[in-house]
Design a protein around this motif. Structure first.
Motif, mmCIF file in Angstrom:
data_model
loop_
_atom_site.group_PDB
_atom_site.id
_atom_site.type_symbol
_atom_site.label_atom_id
_atom_site.label_comp_id
_atom_site.label_asym_id
_atom_site.label_seq_id
_atom_site.Cartn_x
_atom_site.Cartn_y
_atom_site.Cartn_z
ATOM 1 N N ALA A 79 0.831 -1.209 0.000
ATOM 2 C CA ALA A 79 0.000 0.000 0.000
ATOM 3 C C ALA A 79 0.863 1.255 0.000
ATOM 4 O O ALA A 79 0.558 2.238 -0.693
ATOM 5 N N ILE A 80 1.946 1.239 0.768
ATOM 6 C CA ILE A 80 2.860 2.391 0.805
ATOM 7 C C ILE A 80 3.470 2.614 -0.578
ATOM 8 O O ILE A 80 3.533 3.746 -1.075
ATOM 9 N N GLU A 81 3.916 1.540 -1.210
ATOM 10 C CA GLU A 81 4.500 1.654 -2.553
ATOM 11 C C GLU A 81 3.483 2.218 -3.533
ATOM 12 O O GLU A 81 3.819 3.067 -4.382
ATOM 13 N N ASN A 82 2.241 1.778 -3.430
ATOM 14 C CA ASN A 82 1.191 2.280 -4.329
ATOM 15 C C ASN A 82 0.892 3.750 -4.075
ATOM 16 O O ASN A 82 0.584 4.500 -5.015
ATOM 17 N N MET A 83 0.961 4.162 -2.817
ATOM 18 C CA MET A 83 0.713 5.564 -2.495
ATOM 19 C C MET A 83 1.821 6.464 -3.042
ATOM 20 O O MET A 83 1.570 7.598 -3.451
ATOM 21 N N VAL A 84 3.044 5.953 -3.041
ATOM 22 C CA VAL A 84 4.152 6.709 -3.640
ATOM 23 C C VAL A 84 3.934 6.840 -5.143
ATOM 24 O O VAL A 84 4.031 7.934 -5.716
ATOM 25 N N THR A 85 3.612 5.718 -5.789
ATOM 26 C CA THR A 85 3.334 5.728 -7.231
ATOM 27 C C THR A 85 2.144 6.623 -7.557
ATOM 28 O O THR A 85 2.121 7.293 -8.589
#
Length: 314
Positions: A79-85
Motif C-alpha cells: 500500500a505504501i508503494e502504491n501511495m508513492v506511485t
C-alpha cells in the motif's frame, strides 16, 4: 511570395512561443494528495477517522485515498508503494510496528512526507502519539474506581489485550498493573489475547468468558471495538446490568451511547478528535514546519459522572 513566407515564419514563432509558455513557463504546482494507511477500516474508530479525513481533505481541495492493510505488514508495504506511485504528498501511517520502516524510508526519499499516528518507529516527519501504557493505566483506574464504589472493592475481571504490536501490548500491561494497584482485592481471572480488530471477536470471546467464568463481572478491554460487542453479548446473556462493568479506550459513539444510557459500558478513554489533528499537522508539514519531538495527543476519561460533557443521546 515573400509576404507568404514572412507570415509563415511569424506563425511558427507564435506557436513555438505558446508551446514554451504552456510547457515550462506555466508549470502548475502539484496538487496535495493525502494517503491514509489504516490497520482496518471495519471498526468504528478507524471508520470515523477515515470519514473525517475524507471531509477535511475535500474542504481543502486536496485529493485523498485510504487503504486498510488488515493488520498484514506485507499488505502495508504494498500500500505504501502504491501511495508513492499514486503521487501522495503525505502518507498517514497507522502501522503496527517497524516492519514498514524500509518502505516508509523509500517514500521519504521520493519526497513523500510521513505522518505516524498511534505508533512511533524510526521513520517519520511528524508523529502523533500517546503513552500507551498510560492509556492502559487510565482504563484500569476507571475500572478500579467503579469496582471500589459499586462492588466493595472486589471484582472478577477478564482483561482483553492484543499482542499484535508492542504499543497495544503496553496498553494491556498498563490495564493489569493499574487494577493490581488500585483494586488489590479484585481477581484477574484471565488475560485474553483477543488478537486483531476483527468484527465479531468481542462477541465470541465474551460469550466464551461468560460460560467459563459464571462469576465474571468486569471486562477491561484495550479498545472500544471489542468492548461494545462485549456489551451486547453481556446483555444477550441476561447478566444483571447493575453488577457488571466494561471499560475500554477510543471514545467511539457506540461506547459513549452505552455509558450515557446506563448500559454495562461504564467508561472509555477518548482521544481529542483525531482526524482534525491529522489535517492540522498535514498543513503544517506541507508549509515546511519541522517536528523534533513527538506530538502527544490529549485524552479524556469518560464515565457516567461526566458523559454529559462529551455526548448527548440522540
Amino acid at each position: 511570395m515573400m509576404k507568404r513566407f514572412m507570415c509563415g515564419i511569424l506563425a511558427l514563432i507564435a506557436s513555438t512561443t505558446m508551446l514554451f509558455a504552456f510547457g515550462s513557463g506555466a508549470k502548475r504546482e502539484k496538487k496535495v494528495k493525502i494517503g491514509f494507511l489504516a490497520p482496518t477500516l471495519q471498526t468504528e474508530f478507524f471508520i470515523s477517522i477515515d470519514d473525517g479525513l475524507k471531509a477535511g481533505t475535500k474542504a481543502r481541495g486536496w485529493d485523498y485515498v485510504s487503504v486498510s492493510f488488515d493488520n498484514d505488514s506485507s499488505k502495508a508495504v504494498t500500500a505504501i508503494e502504491n501511495m508513492v506511485t499514486g503521487q501522495c504528498s503525505i502518507i498517514i501511517a497507522m502501522v503496527s510496528d517497524s516492519s514498514c520502516d524500509a518502505a516508509l524510508k523509500v517514500a521519504q526519499k521520493e519526497g513523500v512526507k510521513i505522518m505516524e499516528c498511534g505508533v512511533q518507529t524510526s521513520v517519520y516527519d511528524i508523529c502523533l502519539n500517546t503513552d500507551q501504557r498510560d492509556i492502559g493505566m487510565q482504563i484500569g483506574a476507571m475500572a478500579s474506581d467503579w469496582i471500589n464504589s459499586k462492588l466493595s472493592g472486589k471484582a472478577n475481571i477478564v482483561v482483553y489485550t492484543t499482542y499484535q504490536n508492542q504499543d497495544m501490548q503496553r496498553r494491556g500491561d498498563g490495564i493489569i498493573d493499574s487494577i493490581k494497584k488500585h483494586s488489590p482485592n479484585s481477581k484477574i481471572l484471565e488475560v485474553v489475547d483477543i488478537g486483531k480488530d476483527v468484527v465479531g471477536a468481542g462477541t465470541s470471546t465474551t460469550e466464551n468468558m461468560l460460560q467459563k467464568y459464571p462469576n465474571l463481572n468486569v471486562i477491561a478491554c484495550y479498545g472500544d471495538a471489542a468492548a461494545v460487542e462485549s456489551m451486547e453479548a453481556v446483555k444477550a446473556a441476561g447478566v444483571p446490568a447493575d453488577k457488571f462493568g466494561i471499560f475500554s479506550c477510543d471514545g467511539t459513539e457506540r461506547a459513549l451511547k452505552g455509558i450515557a444510557t446506563g448500559s454495562v459500558q461504564r467508561g472509555t478513554v477518548q482521544f481529542a478528535p483525531v482526524a482534525p489533528q491529522m489535517l492540522e499537522y498535514c498543513e503544517r508539514v506541507l508549509k515546511g514546519e519541522k517536528f523534533a519531538q513527538v506530538v502527544m495527543m490529549e485524552t479524556h476519561n469518560i464515565t457516567a459522572a461526566n458523559i454529559s460533557q462529551f455526548y448527548t443521546v440522540k
